[in-house]
Design an enzyme around this catalytic site. Structure first.
Site, PDB file in Angstrom:
ATOM      1  CB  THR A  52      63.905  -5.595 -25.368  1.00 62.26           C
ATOM      2  OG1 THR A  52      64.995  -4.720 -25.698  1.00 62.26           O
ATOM      3  CG2 THR A  52      64.425  -6.786 -24.611  1.00 62.26           C
ATOM      4  CG  ASP A  53      63.583  -2.535 -30.711  1.00 63.45           C
ATOM      5  OD1 ASP A  53      63.372  -3.756 -30.901  1.00 63.45           O
ATOM      6  OD2 ASP A  53      64.167  -1.805 -31.541  1.00 63.45           O
ATOM      7  N   GLY A 145      75.767  -3.478 -42.664  1.00 66.76           N
ATOM      8  CA  GLY A 145      75.155  -4.780 -42.411  1.00 66.76           C
ATOM      9  C   GLY A 145      75.714  -5.463 -41.178  1.00 66.76           C
ATOM     10  N   GLY A 147      75.028  -4.669 -37.925  1.00 66.88           N
ATOM     11  CA  GLY A 147      74.260  -4.431 -36.706  1.00 66.88           C
ATOM     12  C   GLY A 147      74.591  -3.108 -36.055  1.00 66.88           C
ATOM     13  CG  ASP A 194      68.206   0.550 -34.873  1.00 64.52           C
ATOM     14  OD1 ASP A 194      68.544   0.157 -33.752  1.00 64.52           O
ATOM     15  OD2 ASP A 194      68.042  -0.199 -35.832  1.00 64.52           O
TER      16      ASP A 194
HETATM   17  P1  NG1 Z   1      70.046  -3.951 -36.303  1.00 69.62           P
HETATM   18  O1  NG1 Z   1      70.966  -4.583 -35.379  1.00 69.62           O
HETATM   19  O2  NG1 Z   1      70.498  -2.563 -36.720  1.00 69.62           O
HETATM   20  O3  NG1 Z   1      69.668  -4.801 -37.465  1.00 69.62           O
HETATM   21  C1  NG1 Z   1      67.553  -4.488 -35.477  1.00 69.62           C
HETATM   22  C2  NG1 Z   1      66.319  -3.593 -35.342  1.00 69.62           C
HETATM   23  C3  NG1 Z   1      66.207  -2.988 -33.938  1.00 69.62           C
HETATM   24  C4  NG1 Z   1      66.292  -4.063 -32.874  1.00 69.62           C
HETATM   25  C5  NG1 Z   1      67.548  -4.927 -33.121  1.00 69.62           C
HETATM   26  C6  NG1 Z   1      67.658  -6.092 -32.170  1.00 69.62           C
HETATM   27  C7  NG1 Z   1      65.627  -2.381 -37.345  1.00 69.62           C
HETATM   28  C8  NG1 Z   1      65.766  -1.135 -38.140  1.00 69.62           C
HETATM   29  N1  NG1 Z   1      66.406  -2.482 -36.267  1.00 69.62           N
HETATM   30  O4  NG1 Z   1      68.671  -3.676 -35.441  1.00 69.62           O
HETATM   31  O5  NG1 Z   1      64.994  -2.265 -33.839  1.00 69.62           O
HETATM   32  O6  NG1 Z   1      65.126  -4.844 -32.836  1.00 69.62           O
HETATM   33  O7  NG1 Z   1      67.582  -5.459 -34.446  1.00 69.62           O
HETATM   34  O8  NG1 Z   1      67.742  -5.665 -30.859  1.00 69.62           O
HETATM   35  O9  NG1 Z   1      64.818  -3.236 -37.677  1.00 69.62           O
END
Ligand code: NG1
Length: 468
Positions: A52-53, A145, A147, A194
């Site tokens: 959603t961000d 990696g 999440g 993040d």
């Molecule tokens: P993660 O889960 O850390 O890969 C990524 C994006 C977030 C957000 C989430 C899904 C980056 C640095 N982070 O996070 O901004 O979109 O996926 O909610 O791209």
């Protein structure tokens, strides 16, 4: 160092002291004795609000106690030299400036190169570099990696250190925005969640963040207490998706396609957030189930900053937009549940969020499905979902504190048994957490027997003066 460490870590401050001391010895072995600055940046987990961000929607992340340490010393020139205590992350160096050449895709140095380049561009001045050592190994570092934002933590911690060494002041929000854009350097068009979470989270609280900036470019956020008596269980599926970046950009593209398709009916629209209050029945007929980039003439120019998207790329626009539209509602409901201390309602939002992430956004995988199903069977669990970008990584569950310890053991056992025929190749990590404190400057040691100065108070990267 102890008083500072106890302020940061609720558990294991003693073991952290050993970790910091070993890291200091390692640093001095590499770069010689002298002043050493300590910075730390936590991992984060997203309670709810997935993908959603970048649509200017709502998210609800929290920081972990798991973190990355960066020990560093400023240099007189613009060279940045970085080592890692883990031998598989090879040392590297680069010259800090407005155009820093990238290492091959996936190389860990790119997270720090991106930070250096973004800061050099933002300040418009030559930057002095640093000698640095990264410490992010288990059990105190977040799994990589998975999440849990260990990569973003690397970008942000490097930016905090470089800012400090260059005597620069920046408020948390501006720094978070700068770091979010710094991370585009690696090729993913990610959002701000993040970086905000790493720099602004508060211990024991989740952070409700509205990712739509107000007219002054500021972001509204609210710290919400996790219901007392509950913990979050984080379980790593062990799966690391090879092409997560390509699939991520496809989701971004589908949302942007949605915006273009809705524009005739909603002329001012820039992000899906603009139609958040419109009834779905009104939006649905305007959004085709599937289009290719080539089908929409207006689209190619809107997607040209997304690596990996070609004119043949197929976009499942309707269901992707439906996920975002419903997910924002779930985040609002979850935030209300937190305000009211209603753990049951919070758990329901997690369950619903998982179903939508799987069915509408297509970001689950068989291992995550197994893990989420196993988590839901455990006593004391009120809800579970995948967390983060998806296609692997971690699942979370809201669990009654009294059951948390048992749940950690049970899920390790049951997931191993369930997955036995198809080894995932990675050791599974499971832990139960309380929300941790945001990162920043953690202190300084002067010489090998020097005194540790406790400067870990909020926003220490705002300080202007640096002795070196
Ligand atoms: P993660 O889960 O850390 O890969 C990524 C994006 C977030 C957000 C989430 C899904 C980056 C640095 N982070 O996070 O901004 O979109 O996926 O909610 O791209």
């Amino acid at each position: 160092m102890k008083p500072t460490l106890e302020a940061i870590y609720t558990e294991n401050a003693g073991a952290q002291e050993v970790r910091y001391t070993v890291a200091l010895e390692h640093f001095e072995g590499l770069y010689g004795p002298g002043h050493v600055f300590f910075f730390r940046m936590p991992g984060r987990v997203n309670l709810i609000g997935e993908h959603t961000d970048y649509n200017h929607g709502y998210v609800l992340p929290l920081a972990l106690e798991h973190d990355i340490l960066l020990l560093a010393r400023p240099r007189a020139d613009a060279t940045v030299r970085v080592s890692n205590v883990e031998a598989n992350f090879r040392p590297f160096s680069f010259t800090c400036g407005r155009q820093i050449p990238a290492a091959p895709t996936g190389d860990w140095s790119n997270m720090i190169r991106g930070a250096g380049q973004a800061l050099a561009r933002a300040t418009g001045q030559p930057l002095r570099g640093m000698d640095a050592l990264v410490v992010g190994a288990a059990p105190f570092g977040a799994p990589r990696g998975a999440g849990l934002s260990s990569s973003s933590a690397l970008t942000v911690v490097a930016a905090v250190a470089l800012l400090r060494f260059n005597g620069r002041a920046m408020d948390d929000q501006s720094l978070a925005q700068l770091c979010a854009e710094a991370e585009w350097y690696v090729g993913t068009r990610g959002g701000i969640m993040d970086h905000f979470s790493l720099l602004l989270s508060r211990r024991d609280h989740a952070m409700f963040l509205d990712c739509r900036p107000d007219p002054d470019g500021r972001y509204r956020h609210e710290h919400l207490l996790l219901p007392p008596g509950y913990r979050l269980l984080i379980a790593d599926s062990g799966v690391r998706h090879e092409n997560a970046r390509g699939h991520y950009n496809q989701r971004v593209a589908a949302c942007r396609a949605g915006v273009e398709l809705l524009r005739p009916a909603f002329p001012g629209i820039t992000h899906l957030r603009d139609v958040q209050d419109a009834p779905w029945e009104l939006l649905e007929p305007l959004l085709p189930e599937e289009v290719t980039v080539a089908d929409l003439a207006a689209l190619e120019s809107v997607l040209d900053d997304l690596p990996g998207i070609t004119s043949d790329t197929s976009l499942l626009v309707r269901r992707r937009c439906y996920h975002v539209w419903t997910e924002n509602r779930r985040v609002l409901a979850a935030a209300d549940a937190l305000r009211e201390g209603d753990a049951i309602r919070l758990g329901e939002q997690l369950d619903d969020g998982h179903a939508s992430a799987r069915d509408n956004y297509g970001i689950s995988c068989p291992e995550l499905e197994t893990l989420v199903a196993l988590l839901r069977e455990l006593p004391g669990v009120l809800g579970a979902r995948l967390t983060g970008a998806g296609w692997g990584g971690c699942a979370i569950a809201l669990v009654e504190e009294a059951w948390a310890g048992e749940a950690v053991q049970a899920i390790r056992r049951r997931y191993r048994t369930a997955m036995a025929p198809a080894a995932t190749g990675t050791e599974q990590e499971v832990f139960s957490v309380r929300p941790g404190q945001h990162g920043g400057f953690a202190g300084r040691v002067d010489g090998p027997t020097g005194r540790f100065r406790d400067q870990s108070a909020n926003g220490a990267h705002r300080q202007r003066e640096v002795k070196s």
